[in-house]
Scaffold this motif. Sequence first.
Motif, PDB file in Angstrom:
ATOM      1  N   ILE A 108     -10.558  -1.022  -5.749  1.00  0.00           N
ATOM      2  CA  ILE A 108     -11.266  -1.339  -4.502  1.00  0.00           C
ATOM      3  C   ILE A 108     -10.441  -0.911  -3.300  1.00  0.00           C
ATOM      4  CG2 ILE A 108     -12.248  -3.205  -3.107  1.00  0.00           C
ATOM      5  CD1 ILE A 108     -12.602  -4.782  -5.732  1.00  0.00           C
ATOM      6  N   VAL A 109      -9.153  -1.275  -3.324  1.00  0.00           N
ATOM      7  CA  VAL A 109      -8.272  -0.950  -2.203  1.00  0.00           C
ATOM      8  C   VAL A 109      -8.109   0.559  -2.045  1.00  0.00           C
ATOM      9  CG1 VAL A 109      -5.923  -1.176  -1.314  1.00  0.00           C
ATOM     10  CG2 VAL A 109      -7.043  -3.140  -2.374  1.00  0.00           C
ATOM     11  N   LEU A 110      -8.040   1.258  -3.163  1.00  0.00           N
ATOM     12  CA  LEU A 110      -7.918   2.720  -3.141  1.00  0.00           C
ATOM     13  C   LEU A 110      -9.078   3.343  -2.369  1.00  0.00           C
ATOM     14  CD1 LEU A 110      -6.810   5.470  -4.029  1.00  0.00           C
ATOM     15  CD2 LEU A 110      -8.007   5.147  -6.215  1.00  0.00           C
ATOM     16  N   ILE A 111     -10.291   2.936  -2.691  1.00  0.00           N
ATOM     17  CA  ILE A 111     -11.479   3.473  -2.024  1.00  0.00           C
ATOM     18  C   ILE A 111     -11.464   3.141  -0.533  1.00  0.00           C
ATOM     19  CG2 ILE A 111     -14.001   3.308  -1.881  1.00  0.00           C
ATOM     20  CD1 ILE A 111     -13.952   2.763  -4.941  1.00  0.00           C
ATOM     21  N   LEU A 112     -11.114   1.901  -0.201  1.00  0.00           N
ATOM     22  CA  LEU A 112     -11.088   1.478   1.198  1.00  0.00           C
ATOM     23  C   LEU A 112     -10.030   2.241   2.002  1.00  0.00           C
ATOM     24  CD1 LEU A 112     -11.504  -2.397   0.811  1.00  0.00           C
ATOM     25  CD2 LEU A 112     -13.209  -0.769   1.645  1.00  0.00           C
ATOM     26  N   LEU A 113      -8.857   2.413   1.415  1.00  0.00           N
ATOM     27  CA  LEU A 113      -7.787   3.135   2.111  1.00  0.00           C
ATOM     28  C   LEU A 113      -8.155   4.595   2.351  1.00  0.00           C
ATOM     29  CD1 LEU A 113      -4.407   1.887   0.590  1.00  0.00           C
ATOM     30  CD2 LEU A 113      -5.044   1.892   3.000  1.00  0.00           C
ATOM     31  N   GLY A 160      -1.031  -1.338   2.177  1.00  0.00           N
ATOM     32  CA  GLY A 160      -2.027  -0.895   3.145  1.00  0.00           C
ATOM     33  C   GLY A 160      -2.520  -1.984   4.081  1.00  0.00           C
ATOM     34  N   ALA A 161      -1.960  -3.196   3.976  1.00  0.00           N
ATOM     35  CA  ALA A 161      -2.429  -4.310   4.817  1.00  0.00           C
ATOM     36  C   ALA A 161      -2.305  -3.982   6.304  1.00  0.00           C
ATOM     37  CB  ALA A 161      -1.653  -5.589   4.499  1.00  0.00           C
ATOM     38  N   GLY A 162      -1.179  -3.395   6.693  1.00  0.00           N
ATOM     39  CA  GLY A 162      -0.985  -3.034   8.101  1.00  0.00           C
ATOM     40  C   GLY A 162      -2.018  -2.024   8.578  1.00  0.00           C
ATOM     41  N   SER A 163      -2.329  -1.057   7.717  1.00  0.00           N
ATOM     42  CA  SER A 163      -3.336  -0.049   8.063  1.00  0.00           C
ATOM     43  C   SER A 163      -4.712  -0.684   8.238  1.00  0.00           C
ATOM     44  CB  SER A 163      -3.400   1.033   6.978  1.00  0.00           C
ATOM     45  OG  SER A 163      -2.161   1.679   6.825  1.00  0.00           O
ATOM     46  N   PHE A 164      -5.074  -1.581   7.304  1.00  0.00           N
ATOM     47  CA  PHE A 164      -6.358  -2.271   7.409  1.00  0.00           C
ATOM     48  C   PHE A 164      -6.437  -3.114   8.680  1.00  0.00           C
ATOM     49  CE2 PHE A 164      -6.622  -2.123   2.543  1.00  0.00           C
ATOM     50  CZ  PHE A 164      -7.521  -1.058   2.562  1.00  0.00           C
ATOM     51  N   MET A 165      -5.349  -3.804   8.997  1.00  0.00           N
ATOM     52  CA  MET A 165      -5.327  -4.652  10.182  1.00  0.00           C
ATOM     53  C   MET A 165      -5.527  -3.831  11.459  1.00  0.00           C
ATOM     54  SD  MET A 165      -2.241  -7.329   9.319  1.00  0.00           S
ATOM     55  CE  MET A 165      -2.371  -8.520   7.977  1.00  0.00           C
ATOM     56  N   ILE A 166      -4.793  -2.727  11.563  1.00  0.00           N
ATOM     57  CA  ILE A 166      -4.898  -1.872  12.751  1.00  0.00           C
ATOM     58  C   ILE A 166      -6.313  -1.316  12.883  1.00  0.00           C
ATOM     59  CG2 ILE A 166      -4.144   0.324  13.765  1.00  0.00           C
ATOM     60  CD1 ILE A 166      -1.347  -0.258  12.558  1.00  0.00           C
ATOM     61  N   PHE A 167      -6.844  -0.787  11.779  1.00  0.00           N
ATOM     62  CA  PHE A 167      -8.179  -0.195  11.795  1.00  0.00           C
ATOM     63  C   PHE A 167      -9.232  -1.242  12.166  1.00  0.00           C
ATOM     64  CE2 PHE A 167     -12.153   1.136   9.726  1.00  0.00           C
ATOM     65  CZ  PHE A 167     -12.275   2.443  10.207  1.00  0.00           C
ATOM     66  N   MET A 243       0.017   7.568   6.611  1.00  0.00           N
ATOM     67  CA  MET A 243       0.421   6.433   5.776  1.00  0.00           C
ATOM     68  C   MET A 243      -0.757   5.874   4.986  1.00  0.00           C
ATOM     69  SD  MET A 243       3.589   6.359   6.023  1.00  0.00           S
ATOM     70  CE  MET A 243       3.762   4.958   4.918  1.00  0.00           C
ATOM     71  N   SER A 244      -1.941   5.836   5.594  1.00  0.00           N
ATOM     72  CA  SER A 244      -3.127   5.353   4.884  1.00  0.00           C
ATOM     73  C   SER A 244      -3.414   6.220   3.660  1.00  0.00           C
ATOM     74  CB  SER A 244      -4.348   5.348   5.813  1.00  0.00           C
ATOM     75  OG  SER A 244      -4.161   4.476   6.896  1.00  0.00           O
ATOM     76  N   LEU A 245      -3.360   7.538   3.858  1.00  0.00           N
ATOM     77  CA  LEU A 245      -3.663   8.464   2.764  1.00  0.00           C
ATOM     78  C   LEU A 245      -2.551   8.502   1.720  1.00  0.00           C
ATOM     79  CD1 LEU A 245      -5.286  11.407   4.783  1.00  0.00           C
ATOM     80  CD2 LEU A 245      -6.434   9.626   3.450  1.00  0.00           C
ATOM     81  N   VAL A 247      -0.520   5.992   0.878  1.00  0.00           N
ATOM     82  CA  VAL A 247      -0.654   4.776   0.066  1.00  0.00           C
ATOM     83  C   VAL A 247      -1.802   4.944  -0.925  1.00  0.00           C
ATOM     84  CG1 VAL A 247      -1.180   2.314   0.071  1.00  0.00           C
ATOM     85  CG2 VAL A 247       0.291   3.257   1.843  1.00  0.00           C
ATOM     86  N   ALA A 248      -2.920   5.537  -0.477  1.00  0.00           N
ATOM     87  CA  ALA A 248      -4.072   5.755  -1.351  1.00  0.00           C
ATOM     88  C   ALA A 248      -3.713   6.713  -2.496  1.00  0.00           C
ATOM     89  CB  ALA A 248      -5.242   6.304  -0.544  1.00  0.00           C
ATOM     90  N   VAL A 249      -3.027   7.789  -2.182  1.00  0.00           N
ATOM     91  CA  VAL A 249      -2.631   8.773  -3.202  1.00  0.00           C
ATOM     92  C   VAL A 249      -1.703   8.133  -4.222  1.00  0.00           C
ATOM     93  CG1 VAL A 249      -1.317  10.881  -3.615  1.00  0.00           C
ATOM     94  CG2 VAL A 249      -2.991  10.797  -1.758  1.00  0.00           C
ATOM     95  N   LYS A 250      -0.767   7.320  -3.733  1.00  0.00           N
ATOM     96  CA  LYS A 250       0.161   6.640  -4.646  1.00  0.00           C
ATOM     97  C   LYS A 250      -0.604   5.723  -5.598  1.00  0.00           C
ATOM     98  CE  LYS A 250       3.958   3.308  -4.764  1.00  0.00           C
ATOM     99  NZ  LYS A 250       3.204   2.230  -5.441  1.00  0.00           N
ATOM    100  N   MET A 251      -1.570   4.994  -5.066  1.00  0.00           N
ATOM    101  CA  MET A 251      -2.349   4.090  -5.909  1.00  0.00           C
ATOM    102  C   MET A 251      -3.216   4.845  -6.905  1.00  0.00           C
ATOM    103  SD  MET A 251      -3.418   1.187  -3.124  1.00  0.00           S
ATOM    104  CE  MET A 251      -4.284   0.219  -4.346  1.00  0.00           C
ATOM    105  N   LEU A 252      -3.754   6.000  -6.486  1.00  0.00           N
ATOM    106  CA  LEU A 252      -4.546   6.841  -7.376  1.00  0.00           C
ATOM    107  C   LEU A 252      -3.675   7.350  -8.523  1.00  0.00           C
ATOM    108  CD1 LEU A 252      -7.170   8.320  -8.038  1.00  0.00           C
ATOM    109  CD2 LEU A 252      -6.406  10.187  -6.538  1.00  0.00           C
ATOM    110  N   TYR A 253      -2.448   7.753  -8.199  1.00  0.00           N
ATOM    111  CA  TYR A 253      -1.513   8.236  -9.210  1.00  0.00           C
ATOM    112  C   TYR A 253      -1.203   7.146 -10.232  1.00  0.00           C
ATOM    113  CZ  TYR A 253       2.893   9.771 -11.288  1.00  0.00           C
ATOM    114  OH  TYR A 253       3.899  10.105 -12.170  1.00  0.00           O
ATOM    115  N   GLU A 254      -1.029   5.901  -9.739  1.00  0.00           N
ATOM    116  CA  GLU A 254      -0.717   4.793 -10.647  1.00  0.00           C
ATOM    117  C   GLU A 254      -1.902   4.465 -11.553  1.00  0.00           C
ATOM    118  OE1 GLU A 254       0.393   1.740  -7.926  1.00  0.00           O
ATOM    119  OE2 GLU A 254       2.472   2.395  -7.804  1.00  0.00           O
ATOM    120  N   LEU A 255      -3.122   4.622 -11.016  1.00  0.00           N
ATOM    121  CA  LEU A 255      -4.323   4.349 -11.819  1.00  0.00           C
ATOM    122  C   LEU A 255      -4.508   5.405 -12.912  1.00  0.00           C
ATOM    123  CD1 LEU A 255      -6.898   3.193  -9.100  1.00  0.00           C
ATOM    124  CD2 LEU A 255      -6.003   1.818 -10.998  1.00  0.00           C
TER     125      LEU A 255
END
Length: 256
Positions: A108-113, A160-167, A243-245, A247-255
């Motif tokens: 879920i977080v990956l898609i949102l980020l 990604g919490a900081g990115s979500f907060m700012i956005f 940073m948003s992207l 973090v997303a790429v890192k999470m995609l790699y882990e998945l």
Amino acid sequence: MLANAHIALKILFLCGAGFLSAFVDAIAGGGGLISVPAYLAVGFPTHFTLGTNKFSSSCSSMTSTIKFTKSGKTDKNILKVLLPFTFLGALTGVRTVLLLDSDILKPIVLILLLGVGIYSFFSKSIGLEDNFKGVNKKILIIGSIFSFCMGFYDGFFGPGAGSFMIFGLIKIFGFDFVRASGNAKAMNFTSNFASLLMFSLNKKIYYLMGIPVAIFMIFGASLGSKIAIKEGAKFIKPIFVTMSLVVAVKMLYELI
């Protein structure tokens, strides 16, 4: 002797990672991308990684909050409403993560980020001008719900919490990136502190390594905040998108 040298090298590595993490996080969020893997890399168990990272990152987010507040980049009247919800959300999030596996949030977080990063990249105007027009009851209710969700997310998972907060603050209140970053840092400090209390009560913090890392993170946060305030929204936006992207790429790699 060798054991002491090994511990010293671990602390030195964590301090360097902590400084960089706090510097980046103060500007655009995403510092956990650096600090959390660093703690894991030296052999911290998952819950101790999250707990010790909350301890050190609380110090850095407090430093950033003070810097932004002194520069007039936070909104005290709005934060008086939002921060209690952030605090409660974070307490609930940490309590939940101690019972459940936080990995359930990753897809879920990956898609949102990815959505946040891509939208911010292609939207030329987002966050570059301060379009804050004041608040009404509806906006404060939306902001309060958002704050609780962000607090819960930061306590439960965090990347990604900081990115979500700012956005979210840009979209809800019409802030520019500088003002959104300042208010997001206050929210982030609140959620970090609430999470810290919970991890501390559950004895999930390695203070021996957390304290020196926290000192370096304070220096990193101070420098990052100073540059962000001086350079403005046009400087923050590309770092925020990156940073948003990342973090997303890192999470995609882990998945995968």
